[in-house]
Scaffold this active site. Structure first.
Site, PDB file in Angstrom:
ATOM      1  N   TYR A   1       0.809  -1.230   0.000  1.00 50.73           N
ATOM      2  CA  TYR A   1       0.000   0.000   0.000  1.00 50.73           C
ATOM      3  C   TYR A   1       0.840   1.277   0.000  1.00 50.73           C
ATOM      4  O   TYR A   1       2.043   1.232   0.166  1.00 50.73           O
ATOM      5  CB  TYR A   1      -1.094  -0.023   1.049  1.00 50.73           C
ATOM      6  CG  TYR A   1      -0.764  -0.068   2.525  1.00 50.73           C
ATOM      7  CD1 TYR A   1       0.497   0.086   3.033  1.00 50.73           C
ATOM      8  CD2 TYR A   1      -1.818  -0.246   3.427  1.00 50.73           C
ATOM      9  CE1 TYR A   1       0.730   0.055   4.402  1.00 50.73           C
ATOM     10  CE2 TYR A   1      -1.599  -0.275   4.796  1.00 50.73           C
ATOM     11  CZ  TYR A   1      -0.328  -0.120   5.269  1.00 50.73           C
ATOM     12  OH  TYR A   1      -0.103  -0.137   6.604  1.00 50.73           O
ATOM     13  N   GLU A   2       0.130   2.367  -0.262  1.00 47.72           N
ATOM     14  CA  GLU A   2       0.746   3.679  -0.554  1.00 47.72           C
ATOM     15  C   GLU A   2       1.729   3.571  -1.719  1.00 47.72           C
ATOM     16  O   GLU A   2       2.784   4.198  -1.731  1.00 47.72           O
ATOM     17  CB  GLU A   2       1.355   4.304   0.702  1.00 47.72           C
ATOM     18  CG  GLU A   2       0.255   4.771   1.642  1.00 47.72           C
ATOM     19  CD  GLU A   2       0.683   5.745   2.717  1.00 47.72           C
ATOM     20  OE1 GLU A   2       1.563   6.572   2.457  1.00 47.72           O
ATOM     21  OE2 GLU A   2       0.116   5.659   3.812  1.00 47.72           O
ATOM     22  N   GLY A   3       1.349   2.720  -2.654  1.00 46.27           N
ATOM     23  CA  GLY A   3       2.158   2.492  -3.844  1.00 46.27           C
ATOM     24  C   GLY A   3       2.986   1.231  -3.687  1.00 46.27           C
ATOM     25  O   GLY A   3       3.771   1.118  -2.744  1.00 46.27           O
TER      26      GLY A   3
END
Ligand code: COS
Length: 385
Positions: free
Chosen positions: A362-364
């Site tokens: 997550y968050e890329g």
């Protein structure tokens, strides 16, 4: 290594450590099993004034920055990577307001967050816009003094439990990512509901769900920044928040390392504690080296952000990439050192390994982090010429 932290910053670490040890450790397994949201711990964090660590004093916060946030997140995540996410995900939802909000918006929303009255969340991801954040389909159509939102966001951390959401939606589809805008949407706004709550592999005490917008009318005052700046709002928010995910990963890794060292001293095989065997020593040495390197990179970056340095995209992505890969490697090795016991839920490293995995996603994803780092390198090399 204490990285030249101030006395105040060391106090934050001690405070977070106390909450982690006394309040979170006794209940972490129970929350992992039930997947319930840990409101009792959120209350503890709010009472200890940790929710407003990175928020300026004029809005009731501690007046710290990304360094203070990372210190608290690291310490809490040494014990549990899921429960503490209520704090880190609130920071992700708050950064767009901090970075782009008007004084009015900051007064209205930040003060509520610092008081611990409510949590925040960040609504970017959609079923067809994950890594490709520019492919957002949710729309926001101007109608007099309002915008009307339609669409669905998915995998939103703090979804359902947060009161304040920063949401990215298209105000002009024809312009692609330059046609996206950012909005503040409050829970309870008619037309804004929540979809299914996700049943996850790890960080199970963290709430993750869909946000559904059906003709949801929000006042035009809730536009963050200018119309068309939504993609930049999202990218700059992620630049600011990725060291926080890295601190979460670092905490999980450091927690697993501590567990592995302790276990290796008590577990005997062939008549000796396994800590006496070089095979184990070398594993512990590699784990500790990676943890320390991740810590150095994270606090260097957090300081750079707090000092308002420009061009932090690359190094911020490096933090998240390196620390999350470290968390996965270190927790996997910790399970290995525990042997068969490590695979059992009775021992904490099994959960740590499950919790670590999401930090690579997550968050890329870490693949996207590599893209960001490479593009940053190329851009900077072109500037030098
Ligand atoms: N800061 C400021 N501006 C930025 C920026 C940043 N960090 N990153 C990109 N931009 C700008 C670019 O300069 C470009 O501006 P112009 O239109 O003026 O040229 C614009 O934004 C579009 O950038 P780009 O063409 O690089 O966008 P892409 O669609 O190729 O996507 C990535 C870029 C992959 C980096 C982006 O989609 C991304 O970060 N994806 C991952 C999203 C994510 O983390 N999701 C997780 C969910 S959030 S919890």
């Amino acid at each position: 290594m204490e990285y030249f932290f101030t006395d105040e910053q060391k106090m934050i670490v001690e405070l977070a450590k106390k909450i982690a040890q006394e309040k979170i450790k006794p209940v972490r397994q129970q929350y992992d099993e039930s997947g319930e949201f840990p409101w009792e711990i959120v209350k503890e964090l709010a009472q200890a004034d940790l929710m407003g660590l990175y928020i300026p004093q004029q809005y009731g916060g501690f007046g710290g920055g990304v360094v203070e946030l990372c210190l608290a997140v690291e310490e809490l995540c040494k014990v549990d990577g899921g429960i503490s996410l209520s704090l880190a995900a609130t920071a992700l939802g708050t950064f767009p307001i901090l970075l782009f909000g008007t004084d009015e918006q900051k007064n209205k929303y930040l003060t509520r967050i610092t008081k611990g009255e409510c949590l925040a969340a960040f609504g970017l991801t959609e079923p067809e816009a994950g890594s490709d954040a520019g492919a957002t389909k949710t729309t926001a159509v101007k109608d007099g003094d309002h915008y009307v939102l339609n669409g669905t966001k998915c995998f939103i951390t703090n979804g359902g439990v947060a009161e304040i959401y920063t949401v990215i939606a298209m105000t002009d589809k024809a312009k692609g990512s330059r046609g996206a805008s950012a909005f503040i949407v409050e829970k309870g706004t008619p037309g804004f509901t929540f979809g299914k709550k996700e049943d996850k592999m790890g960080i199970r005490a963290s709430a993750t769900c869909e946000l559904i917008f059906q003709d949801c009318r929000i006042p035009k005052e809730n536009l963050l920044g200018r119309e068309g700046a939504g993609f930049i709002v999202a990218m700059k928010t992620l630049d600011q928040s990725r060291p926080g995910v890295a601190a979460q990963a670092l905490g999980i890794a450091a927690g697993a390392l501590d567990e592995a060292v302790e276990y290796s001293k008590t577990r005997k095989q062939f008549g000796h504690p396994i800590s006496g065997f070089q095979a184990i020593q070398h594993m512990l040495a590699d784990m500790a080296t990676q943890v320390e390197a991740a810590r150095a990179l994270i606090y260097l970056t957090a300081r750079a952000i707090d000092n308002k340095e420009k061009d932090i995209s690359g190094i911020s992505a490096m933090c998240k990439l390196f620390a999350s890969d470290t968390a996965m490697k270190v927790t996997t090795d910790a399970v290995q050192i525990f042997g068969g016991y490590g695979y059992m839920k009775e021992y904490p490293v099994e959960k740590m390994m499950r919790d670590a995995k999401i930090t690579q996603i997550y968050e890329g994803t870490n693949q996207i982090q590599r893209n960001v780092i490479a593009l940053d390198l190329i851009k900077k090399s072109a500037k030098k010429k």
